[in-house]
Design a protein around this motif. Structure first.
Motif, PDB file in Angstrom:
ATOM      1  N   ALA A 529       1.156  -0.934  -0.362  1.00 28.89           N
ATOM      2  CA  ALA A 529      -0.124  -0.049  -0.348  1.00 28.89           C
ATOM      3  C   ALA A 529       0.913   1.095  -0.038  1.00 28.89           C
ATOM      4  N   LYS A 530       1.934   0.787   0.698  1.00 31.67           N
ATOM      5  CA  LYS A 530       2.547   2.411   0.618  1.00 31.67           C
ATOM      6  C   LYS A 530       3.709   3.002  -0.178  1.00 31.67           C
ATOM      7  N   GLN A 531       4.206   1.522  -0.820  1.00 34.47           N
ATOM      8  CA  GLN A 531       4.533   1.527  -2.433  1.00 34.47           C
ATOM      9  C   GLN A 531       3.564   2.125  -3.219  1.00 34.47           C
ATOM     10  N   ARG A 532       2.017   1.918  -3.723  1.00 31.69           N
ATOM     11  CA  ARG A 532       1.719   2.617  -4.030  1.00 31.69           C
ATOM     12  C   ARG A 532       1.141   3.602  -3.934  1.00 31.69           C
ATOM     13  N   GLU A 533       1.194   3.852  -2.764  1.00 32.39           N
ATOM     14  CA  GLU A 533       0.963   5.155  -2.584  1.00 32.39           C
ATOM     15  C   GLU A 533       1.475   6.262  -3.088  1.00 32.39           C
ATOM     16  N   GLU A 534       3.348   5.615  -3.268  1.00 33.06           N
ATOM     17  CA  GLU A 534       4.574   6.798  -3.628  1.00 33.06           C
ATOM     18  C   GLU A 534       4.005   6.567  -4.476  1.00 33.06           C
ATOM     19  N   GLU A 535       4.004   5.933  -5.586  1.00 28.31           N
ATOM     20  CA  GLU A 535       3.935   5.659  -7.067  1.00 28.31           C
ATOM     21  C   GLU A 535       2.321   6.544  -7.206  1.00 28.31           C
ATOM     22  N   ALA A 536       1.400   6.655  -6.211  1.00 28.43           N
ATOM     23  CA  ALA A 536       0.175   7.478  -6.773  1.00 28.43           C
ATOM     24  C   ALA A 536       0.633   8.392  -6.024  1.00 28.43           C
ATOM     25  N   ALA A 537       1.416   8.765  -5.739  1.00 28.43           N
ATOM     26  CA  ALA A 537       1.512  10.456  -5.341  1.00 28.43           C
ATOM     27  C   ALA A 537       2.193  10.892  -6.810  1.00 28.43           C
ATOM     28  N   ARG A 538       3.772   9.808  -7.506  1.00 26.49           N
ATOM     29  CA  ARG A 538       4.264  10.927  -8.476  1.00 26.49           C
ATOM     30  C   ARG A 538       3.432  11.260  -9.709  1.00 26.49           C
ATOM     31  N   GLN A 539       2.688  10.281  -9.604  1.00 26.27           N
ATOM     32  CA  GLN A 539       1.171  10.128 -10.936  1.00 26.27           C
ATOM     33  C   GLN A 539       0.472  11.780 -10.236  1.00 26.27           C
ATOM     34  N   ARG A 540       0.541  11.899  -9.290  1.00 25.78           N
ATOM     35  CA  ARG A 540      -0.632  12.982  -8.704  1.00 25.78           C
ATOM     36  C   ARG A 540       0.437  14.299  -8.641  1.00 25.78           C
ATOM     37  N   GLU A 541       1.204  14.315  -8.902  1.00 25.26           N
ATOM     38  CA  GLU A 541       2.524  15.594  -9.001  1.00 25.26           C
ATOM     39  C   GLU A 541       2.948  15.678 -10.597  1.00 25.26           C
ATOM     40  N   GLN A 542       2.993  14.399 -10.974  1.00 25.02           N
ATOM     41  CA  GLN A 542       2.387  14.484 -12.920  1.00 25.02           C
ATOM     42  C   GLN A 542       1.868  15.393 -13.483  1.00 25.02           C
ATOM     43  N   GLU A 543       0.778  14.890 -13.001  1.00 27.79           N
ATOM     44  CA  GLU A 543      -0.437  15.206 -13.126  1.00 27.79           C
ATOM     45  C   GLU A 543      -0.679  16.409 -13.111  1.00 27.79           C
ATOM     46  N   ALA A 544      -0.239  17.250 -11.415  1.00 27.44           N
ATOM     47  CA  ALA A 544      -0.236  18.125 -11.918  1.00 27.44           C
ATOM     48  C   ALA A 544       0.312  19.257 -12.601  1.00 27.44           C
ATOM     49  N   ALA A 545       1.427  18.895 -12.865  1.00 29.14           N
ATOM     50  CA  ALA A 545       2.804  20.032 -14.523  1.00 29.14           C
ATOM     51  C   ALA A 545       1.545  19.964 -15.223  1.00 29.14           C
TER      52      ALA A 545
END
Length: 669
Positions: A529-545
């Motif tokens: 879950a933590k790994q998925r959360e980190e990947e999701a966070a990176r994806q959210r950052e990319q999506e935000a940019a």
């Protein structure tokens, strides 16, 4: 006046005549004064009710009433009452629910009654004395007064009640009679006041008498002052049509010497009379008042050592009351098919006892050697009931073939002749010591029954002891089985407990292992879950940019579009201003042309007017010159010229309008 009204009026009248003596309780149910609900002896063949078993209805200083209900085992129950009145006492007025047939055992007095069905509502009276038999019909009102004689004998009356076969079978729920106070004072004060047309105080006085016994001290002559007072009330209430007979309670009114006279057994000729005793039966043939009644009356007086010969009644039961002495009664069952329902019986009776013998049951009443046996009673039908005697000259066997009888009884013809001819008496026979013999047999039978009862009790006790011992043995065996079962159960419980402990330990181990596995799974799940959360966070950052870049490009596009729209709006505004200026110029040119056209039209009209004036002037001049002779032709010519002129003017105006319209359209374009 209707019969119903007359019932109410008579009820009211007798209540008013005796205002201080009335009962306020119902004569059935709790009060039992009318003989409503009484203990009923068991219905069996040869039913006997001892005097002390009577049900007390009224017990007062001036008299008493007791009652019994007896059964013949077949036709239901019969209701008897025994009325005893002290000298100079009054049995207060009642309303009968049933026919009442009675016998005067002792004393004397006066019976007063109103028979609403038969006597046109007249108050009638007869004198009563010992031995009298009389009958009152259902629905009658009556009261009794005993006389004050020198010997001060009490007035004793034995009565039986019944109004229908249905009541005999089912029993009445209303009792034999009701007090007049129940009939009258059950109404509300307002209703009574309106019905009587009297003041409220009179109603209160009527209802304030209090509860009185059924039998009271007799009404003296001085108390008849009430009669005058209530006559006035009844006259005011009923009017002048009220018969005097209903109000007048003087003792000598309406005493018919012959028509209503009771039948006196003591003075009548006996049906059977010999040295052994006498008997008599009273039916409607002797007493007209018994017409249509279900009951007749009989009287038997046996001297010492005598017997009413064995006999049976084919149509009626006998309900007897012992008046004096004592005796034995033997009742034989007419059939031996069912001994549980019908058994031969013998019983001793004495003064005051009541006994019943059903129809078809052979019987014999026997007196003792030391005293006579006197009893009276009631039959339950007045049909042609002819008692059938088994012995004596009146025996039914006298009419049968002797040889058939001998064969039936298993004896010789000679013996049968002796049986039929030896007895020279009829009906009431000599029977010395027969009652004593019957009493001895009864006592022996009672002793046998008592011995049988004791033996049955001993056998029952022995059987109970055996059953008790067996029960104790069974109880001991049951206790041992229970102890063994308890021990086995305890062992099983301990083994089960141990198995449960082992199972519990195994469950704990399984639970610990399952918990460890669950923790490992949870930790792995947490890492994943933590790994998925980190990947999701990176994806959210990319999506935000990406969204930020898109937003900036969108803002630029919006700005360019806004600038283009502003330039377009400015161009459109300039074009609109230019078009507006052109329109204004066109409008101005159009107005100028219109003004010019209007000026030209004015000039033309003015020129036309001048030409017209000129033409008019020439015409007038011409007319003057031409004179009157050529006036008509010239007028026609002038009219034609005028029409041509108007047509030219119209065409000119049309052309101007058309020219003006074309000029306006061109300027707008």
């Amino acid at each position: 006046m209707s019969k119903t009204c007359n019932v109410c009026l008579v009820a009211l009248l007798v209540f008013l005549l005796f205002p201080n003596f009335y009962l306020t309780a119902a004569l059935h149910g709790g009060g039992q004064g009318g003989g409503g609900l009484f203990p009923v002896p068991a219905g069996k063949h040869g039913t006997v009710v001892k005097k002390e078993q009577r049900w007390s209805v009224v017990t007062a200083e001036d008299g008493e009433i007791s009652s019994v209900k007896v059964s013949d085992g077949k036709n239901g129950f019969y209701h008897l009452q025994f009325i005893t009145m002290e000298p100079n006492s009054l049995f207060l007025p009642v309303h009968l629910h049933s026919d009442m047939v009675f016998y005067v055992d002792s004393g004397n007095g006066t019976l007063s009654w109103v028979d609403l069905e038969k006597d046109e509502d007249k108050l009638k009276q007869v004198d009563l004395k010992a031995g009298d038999v009389y009958r009152l019909r259902t629905g009658s009102f009556f009261y009794l007064q005993s006389n004050l004689e020198s010997d001060r004998r009490k007035l004793r009356i034995n009565a039986i009640f019944s109004d229908s076969k249905e009541q005999i079978l089912e029993g009445s729920s209303f009792g034999a009679y009701s007090s007049v106070s129940d009939l009258l004072l059950g109404f509300d004060d307002k209703v009574l006041q309106a019905a009587l047309n009297v003041d409220e105080g009179v109603i209160q006085e009527l209802k304030s008498g209090g509860k009185q016994p059924m039998i009271v001290h007799g009404v003296s002559k001085a108390e008849n002052v009430y009669e005058v007072h209530y006559k006035m009330i009844m006259r005011a209430f009923l009017g002048s049509s009220m018969p005097n007979d209903l109000i007048d309670v003087s003792k000598n009114k309406h005493k018919n010497k012959n028509k209503d006279k009771p039948y006196n057994i003591q003075e009548a000729k006996h049906d059977v009379d010999n040295c052994n005793g006498w008997s008599l039966v009273v039916t409607s043939k002797q007493l007209k008042a018994l017409k249509d009644s279900d009951f007749g009356v009989f009287y038997v007086n046996l001297t010492i050592g005598s017997m009413m010969g064995p006999h049976w009644n084919p149509l009626t039961a006998e309900i007897a009351v012992v008046l004096r002495g004592r005796g034995m009664v033997r009742v034989v069952c007419p059939s031996s098919l069912d001994e549980t329902e019908c058994k031969n019986s013998r019983f001793r009776v004495e003064e005051g006892d009541v006994f019943v013998v059903p129809r078809y049951h052979p019987m014999a009443q026997i007196s003792f050697n030391n005293e006579s046996f006197v009893f009276m009673g009631f039959t339950t039908t007045q049909k042609n009931n002819h008692p059938q005697y088994l012995v004596g000259t009146a025996s039914v066997f006298q009419a049968l073939d002797k040889r058939v009888l001998a064969t039936s009884l298993g004896v010789s013809n000679t013996t049968m002749d002796e049986i039929l001819t030896a007895q020279r008496e009829a009906i009431i026979l000599e029977c010395t010591s027969c009652a004593e013999e019957e009493e001895m047999l009864m006592e022996e039978e009672m002793e046998r029954q008592e011995e049988e009862r004791r033996r049955e009790e001993e056998e029952a006790a022995k059987e109970w002891e055996e059953q008790e011992a067996k029960r104790r043995q069974e109880e001991e065996a049951r206790r041992q089985r229970e102890e063994e079962e308890a021990a086995a159960k305890q062992r099983e419980e301990e083994a089960a407990k141990q198995r449960e402990q082992e199972a519990e330990a195994a469950r704990q181990r399984q639970q610990e292992e399952a918990a460890a596995r669950q923790r490992e799974q949870e930790e792995a799940a947490e890492a994943s879950a933590k790994q998925r959360e980190e990947e999701a966070a990176r994806q959210r950052e990319q999506e935000a940019a990406a969204r930020k870049r898109e937003e900036e490009a969108a803002r630029e596009r919006q700005q360019e579009e806004a600038e283009a729209a502003a330039a377009e709006d400015a161009a459109r505004q300039r074009q609109q201003e230019q078009e507006e200026a052109a329109r204004q110029q066109k409008d101005e040119a159009a107005r100028q042309r219109e003004q010019e056209a209007a000026a030209a039209a004015r000039q033309q009209r003015e020129a036309e007017a001048a030409r017209q004036q000129e033409e008019d002037r020439r015409r007038r001049q011409h007319e003057k010159e031409a004179g009157r002779g050529g006036g008509e032709g010239e007028a026609a010519s002038m009219e034609e010229g005028e029409m041509a002129r108007r047509q030219r003017e119209d065409e000119e105006a049309a052309r101007r309008r058309e020219a003006g319209g074309r000029g306006g359209g061109t300027s707008e374009v």
